[in-house]
Design a protein around this motif. Sequence first.
Motif, PDB file in Angstrom:
ATOM      1  N   ALA A  81      42.491  56.399  40.177  1.00 14.47           N
ATOM      2  CA  ALA A  81      42.978  55.585  41.298  1.00 14.47           C
ATOM      3  C   ALA A  81      41.866  55.364  42.321  1.00 14.47           C
ATOM      4  CB  ALA A  81      44.181  56.253  41.953  1.00 14.47           C
ATOM      5  N   LEU A  82      41.113  56.413  42.621  1.00 19.22           N
ATOM      6  CA  LEU A  82      39.994  56.269  43.555  1.00 19.22           C
ATOM      7  C   LEU A  82      38.976  55.268  43.018  1.00 19.22           C
ATOM      8  CD1 LEU A  82      39.461  59.997  44.589  1.00 19.22           C
ATOM      9  CD2 LEU A  82      40.468  58.172  45.975  1.00 19.22           C
ATOM     10  N   ARG A  89      39.527  52.784  40.958  1.00 19.32           N
ATOM     11  CA  ARG A  89      40.097  51.429  41.050  1.00 19.32           C
ATOM     12  C   ARG A  89      39.942  50.841  42.444  1.00 19.32           C
ATOM     13  NH1 ARG A  89      44.335  53.635  38.230  1.00 19.32           N
ATOM     14  NH2 ARG A  89      45.658  53.629  40.079  1.00 19.32           N
ATOM     15  N   HIS A  90      39.917  51.708  43.447  1.00 19.17           N
ATOM     16  CA  HIS A  90      39.774  51.258  44.832  1.00 19.17           C
ATOM     17  C   HIS A  90      38.313  51.194  45.276  1.00 19.17           C
ATOM     18  CE1 HIS A  90      43.978  50.883  45.920  1.00 19.17           C
ATOM     19  NE2 HIS A  90      44.194  51.941  45.153  1.00 19.17           N
ATOM     20  N   GLN A 109      32.581  50.713  53.231  1.00 22.91           N
ATOM     21  CA  GLN A 109      33.309  51.158  52.044  1.00 22.91           C
ATOM     22  C   GLN A 109      34.342  52.223  52.410  1.00 22.91           C
ATOM     23  OE1 GLN A 109      30.676  52.360  48.865  1.00 22.91           O
ATOM     24  NE2 GLN A 109      29.165  50.830  49.429  1.00 22.91           N
ATOM     25  N   VAL A 110      35.277  52.427  51.498  1.00 21.57           N
ATOM     26  CA  VAL A 110      36.282  53.470  51.685  1.00 21.57           C
ATOM     27  C   VAL A 110      35.611  54.833  51.567  1.00 21.57           C
ATOM     28  CG1 VAL A 110      38.366  54.506  50.708  1.00 21.57           C
ATOM     29  CG2 VAL A 110      38.116  52.020  50.765  1.00 21.57           C
TER      30      VAL A 110
END
Length: 77
Positions: free
Chosen positions: A15-16, A18-19, A66-67
Amino acid sequence: MTEIEPTVAVTIARALSRHGVKFIFGQSLPSAVILAAEEIGIRQIAYRQENMGGAMADGFARASGQVAVVTAQNGPA
């Protein structure tokens, strides 16, 4: 042959990814999430104290756009 279900750690790491997460700020203890993330190319940047990890991630997010992700352990080291 049946396919083995991915672990929670693998699911979180995917999931990380993908983000668009490329780095995780975390203590030097290799948790299951950190190990799973490293398997798919997400790099850990280690810190020694949780407040510094938060500051590092904040600076990274502000500078890069960025995240930023911070992991922490439960309880005292």
